[in-house]
Write a protein that holds these residues in place. Sequence first.
Motif, PDB file in Angstrom:
ATOM      1  N   LYS A   4      24.241  32.110  38.506  1.00 28.29           N
ATOM      2  CA  LYS A   4      25.125  31.538  38.532  1.00 28.29           C
ATOM      3  C   LYS A   4      26.206  30.811  39.568  1.00 28.29           C
ATOM      4  O   LYS A   4      27.008  31.068  40.432  1.00 28.29           O
ATOM      5  N   GLU A   6      30.440  29.075  40.405  1.00 30.54           N
ATOM      6  CA  GLU A   6      31.798  29.297  39.815  1.00 30.54           C
ATOM      7  C   GLU A   6      32.717  27.694  40.351  1.00 30.54           C
ATOM      8  O   GLU A   6      32.027  28.121  41.487  1.00 30.54           O
ATOM      9  N   ARG A  17      28.058  30.930  44.080  1.00 28.67           N
ATOM     10  CA  ARG A  17      26.725  31.047  43.449  1.00 28.67           C
ATOM     11  C   ARG A  17      26.987  32.782  43.471  1.00 28.67           C
ATOM     12  O   ARG A  17      26.823  33.387  44.502  1.00 28.67           O
ATOM     13  N   VAL A  96      28.879  21.058  33.782  1.00 23.18           N
ATOM     14  CA  VAL A  96      29.256  22.481  33.918  1.00 23.18           C
ATOM     15  C   VAL A  96      29.694  22.989  33.000  1.00 23.18           C
ATOM     16  O   VAL A  96      29.881  22.654  31.369  1.00 23.18           O
ATOM     17  N   ASP A  97      28.690  24.185  33.073  1.00 28.03           N
ATOM     18  CA  ASP A  97      28.462  25.411  31.967  1.00 28.03           C
ATOM     19  C   ASP A  97      30.166  25.876  31.964  1.00 28.03           C
ATOM     20  O   ASP A  97      30.563  25.916  32.321  1.00 28.03           O
ATOM     21  N   GLU A 100      32.504  28.434  33.837  1.00 29.77           N
ATOM     22  CA  GLU A 100      31.708  27.578  35.342  1.00 29.77           C
ATOM     23  C   GLU A 100      32.957  27.624  35.951  1.00 29.77           C
ATOM     24  O   GLU A 100      33.256  27.825  37.259  1.00 29.77           O
TER      25      GLU A 100
END
Length: 1005
Positions: A4, A6, A17, A96-97, A100
Amino acid sequence: MTPKLEFCLLGPVVVRRDGVALPVPRGRQRAVLAVLLLNAGRVVSVGEIAETLWGSAPLPSAAVTIRNYVKRLRRVLGSADQPRIATRSPGYVIRVDYGELDLARFEGLLDAARNAARGGSWEAAADHARAALALWRGEPLADVKSEALALREIPRLVELRLQAAELRIDAELRLGRRGAVIAELERMAAAHPLREHLHALLMLALYCDGRQAEALAAFRHARRVLVDELGAEPGAELRELHRQILAAGPVLAVGESGQLPPGGAWPTGARSAGARPAGARSAGARPGPVVPRELPGPVPQFVGRAAELADLTGTLERASAQRPRTLVISAIAGMAGVGKTALAMQWAHQVADRFPDGQLHVNLRGYDPGQPVSAGDALAGFLRSLGVAEHEIPAGTADRGARYRSLLAGRRMLVVIDNAADAEQVRPLLPGSPSCVAVVTSRDALAGLVARDGARRLDLGLLPPAEAVGLLRALIGERVDAEPEASVTLAGYCAMLPLALRVAAERAAASPDASLAEVTSELADHQERLDLLDAAGDRLTAVRAVFSWSVRHLDDEAARAFRLLGLHPGADFDAYAVAALTDTTLRQARWLLHLLARAHLIEPAGTGRYRMHDLLRAYAADQAADSGSEQEREAALTRMFDQYLATAAIAAAALFPADPDQPALPSPVGPVPPVTSPAAALAWLDAQRSTLVAVAAHAADHGWPGHAIGLAATIFRYPDAGYFTDAAAMHRHARRAAVRAGDRTAEAAALTMLGAADAAQGHLRQAASHLEQALAICRRDGDRIGEARALGYLGTAEYCRGRYQQSAGCHRKALAIYLETGDHAGEARELHGIGVVDLRQGRYEEAAGHLRRSLALFRDAGLRSGEAYVLGNLGELELRQGRYVQAAGHLRQSLRLGREIGSRLGQAQTLAWLGISELRQGRRQQAIGHLRRSLALHRQSGNCSGQAEALNGLGEAFLAASQVGRACARHAAALALAIRCDDKREQARAHRGIANACQASGGSG
C-alpha cells in the motif's frame, strides 16, 4: 498482496510504502509529483507541467527533461509492470487508489463534517473536522519550489484548512465548549486579521461565555483592522452579530447546558457550518462572498395555501440523500394569475433563515409580450449579486453558469426563479451544490426539469372557495361576512383566481356605499366570454372579464394609459415614460399611475417606478391592439423611445461634455428627468440600464432601428464605469438594427463599440475580431473617421495585451487619418495613446511631447475628461523621472477635474500615482491612504487592471514599511487579477514585488 502506498501533500511531500518513507527526489521531480497528485486520475499535459516547473518561460528541452523526471519517479514508486504514472496524450496521469492520498481523505472528511453540520449532528461534525485537521503536518507542499503551485494551489489548500478549523470551532460552540476555543480563536483571528468569520466566531464565543464587553471590544478591534487595511466597513455578518450582542438578542440565547440551539440560531447573515465565510477576505484583501438578500416583499394579505406551504417545507426538511434540490411551482394546465409567485415569495420568506448565505431572485418574464430574460442575462445578474465585478463576468452562458455554480458551491442559498417559459430557460440557472435550493415558477409543467434534473413538481390549482372568500375578506373587510352569498358569487365570477380576486376586491372597496350584491351584479353584466388567453386552450374568460370590468371603471385617460403600458418593452417604468406614452404632462402622468396602482392594475417596483403583472400586460397589449389604430400605437412608442433617447443624450452630455462622438439628437418634446448634473445623470443611467437595453432590443426588432443605434451611440462612454456586459448587449442590438436597415456606417460603429466593450472586459481576442470587422467595412466604404476610430480602439486592445509596437502602429495610423480630416478631438486621443505607449517603454522625452500636444488639443476642444486623463499621465511621467513636485501638481489637477466631472476611473488612477509619489518621498501612511482610496474606486467601477495596480502599490508601500507579509499578500492578489485580465505590466510588477518580499524575509522564493 500489493504494498500500500500513501501520498502526503498536507505538509512536506512524502510517499510511504507500508509506513516506510520512500526517497522521493527533491527539486523539480518533487514538483512534478505534486502537480500529478493534485490532479490525480486526470491527464496533466506536458505544457502544464512545464509551466509548473519554469513558469511562462520553459526550457527548449522541457518535454525531454520532464520525461526524465517521470522516469525517475516511476523507479521510486516501483511496480514496473503496472507503473503508477502512465503516459497519456498530451502528458501524464498518476493512479491513486482510494484512501492513498491525504488530500482526498481530508476533503472527504470535510464534506462529511459539512453534511453532519447541515443535519444538526454537531458532535459528528466536530469529530469529522477534527480528523480532517489531524492529517495536516504543516504548510501544504512545504518543500515544493514552484511559483505556479504557490500561487494556484497553496492558497486553495490553506483556505480549506481554515474552513475545516472554522467548522470544528463552530461545532464546539454549538456543543457549549466555548472555553476550549476562545484562546484558539484569538490566535487564529490575529493570524488572519482580514477573515471576518473568525472575528465573528470569537465574538460569539466571548458572548456565550458571559463576556459581553470583551465581545464588543473584539468587534471594535475587527472593525479597526478592516478599515485600516481595506478602507472598508465590516460585512453583514459582523454588523448583525454586533447588533445582536448590543441588544442581547434572543437569537444568541444559550440553554442551561451552555449549548447554542442545534440549528438556525446564528444571526441573519452569519454563515452556517460548511459554507464559505460570508464576510471573509483572503490575504490578498479581495472581498469575500457577498450575501445577497434579493427576495421581493411577500404579497400583502396572503391567504390560504397552507397545504402547499407545508408540502414545500416538508420537501425541504426530508433528510433523504435523494431529495430534489429544485422545486417547481407549476400551474395546472398552464393557468396564469393563480398565485404561483405569491406562494413562492410567501414560502421563501418563511424559510429564508435556513439559507444564511443569501437568497437570489430573478423574474425571467417568460410570458411577457416583450423579450424574455435570457439565461445568460439572468446569470450575469446573479454574478453581479454575488459580488463578481463586471469585467470578470464571462462572455458565454456556459462559462457564466460554471462561475455561478462555483460561487454557490458549499453555500446554503435559496434561488427563486420566477415566471419561466420553459426548462431550457431555467436549467443553466440551477445551482450545482446540494446545499442550495431552487424554486421555479412557471405556467409550463417543466416536465424536462422533473425528468432530467430531479425537480419536485407542485401543481397549483385555483383557490378553494373558502380560501377565495377569505382573500376577499382580507382585502375588503367585514362586508364579506355581512353578505356571504354575494361574496361566494363574486369569488366565482373571479374564477377563484387570486389576481382577479385582488382586482375585483379593489373595485368593491372603491364603492363603499354599494352593497356587495350590487357590485357583484355589476360584474355579472360584464361577464362576457372573451377569447382564449393562450395556445393551450384554457378559457380564462372570467379573469379577462374582471380586468375589463375594472378598466371600465377608470376614466378614459387612465384606461388609455393602461392599454399603452402594455406596449412598454421594459420590466418597469416611471412617470416620464408614461407622460411620453400618453402625451400628457408629468403631473398628469403621476396621477394616472396613482389611479392604476390604486386599482391594482400596476404595482410599485421601487421609488417612483412601477411594474405590471404579465397577465395584465398581455391583456393591456390586447386592448391596445383592439381599441386604437396602429398609427396611434406607433406614435406612442415613438414618443417614449424619443424620451428615453433624449434623456440618455442629456445624461451623456452631463457626464461627457463637449464629446464630439455624441450623435446629434433632436431635443425632447415632453418632460425629461433632471439629469443635468453628473451625479444625477449617473443615477438615472444606473436605474434605467436594463430598461434601455430592453428598449434597444425592441427598437431593433420592431421597426425603430434609429433608436436602437442612437441609444447605443449616445451612452457609449457610460458603461466605462463598469457595466460592460449591458454595453455589449446594447451594441449587439445596434448592430442587428444596422444590418436590418442596411446602414453599413452604423454597423461598423456598433462593431467598434462592441470591440471596445469586449476589450474592457478582458476579452481581447474577441475585441480584436470585432474591431477588424469594423475596419474592413470602413475601408471598403471609404469611411475614414470610422476607420480611425476602430484603429484607435484596436490600439488600446493591443496595449492591454502588452503588444506596445502593434499598439503604437494602430494609434499612428489613426492619427494620420485625424490629421488628414482635421478632427482635433481624434488627434488628441491618438496622441494620448501614443504618449502612454512611449511612457510604458521608457521613452520619456517622446512621451512628454505627445502628451503635452494632446493636452493642448483637449483643452482647446473643451474635453475635460480627456484633459484629466492626460494630466494624470503627465504626473506619472514626472514621477518616473523623480520630479515629485511637478508630478504632484499635475496629479492634483487631474484629481480635481476627475471629481468635478464624476470620473471614478480617472480619480482612481490618479490616486494610485499620488500614492506612489508619496511613497517615493518617504510618506508611507499618506501613500497607503491614497492607494486604498484608489483600490476602493477601482472596485466600484469594476476595473481589473486598476485594482491590480493599486494592490501592487500597496504591496510596495507595505514592504517599505517592513511589513513583509502584508506586502506579499497584496502582490499575490495583484498577480491573480493581472493574470485574469491579461495585464502583462502589472503581472511583471507583481512578480517583482513578490520576489522583493521573499528576499526581504530571507526566503529563496
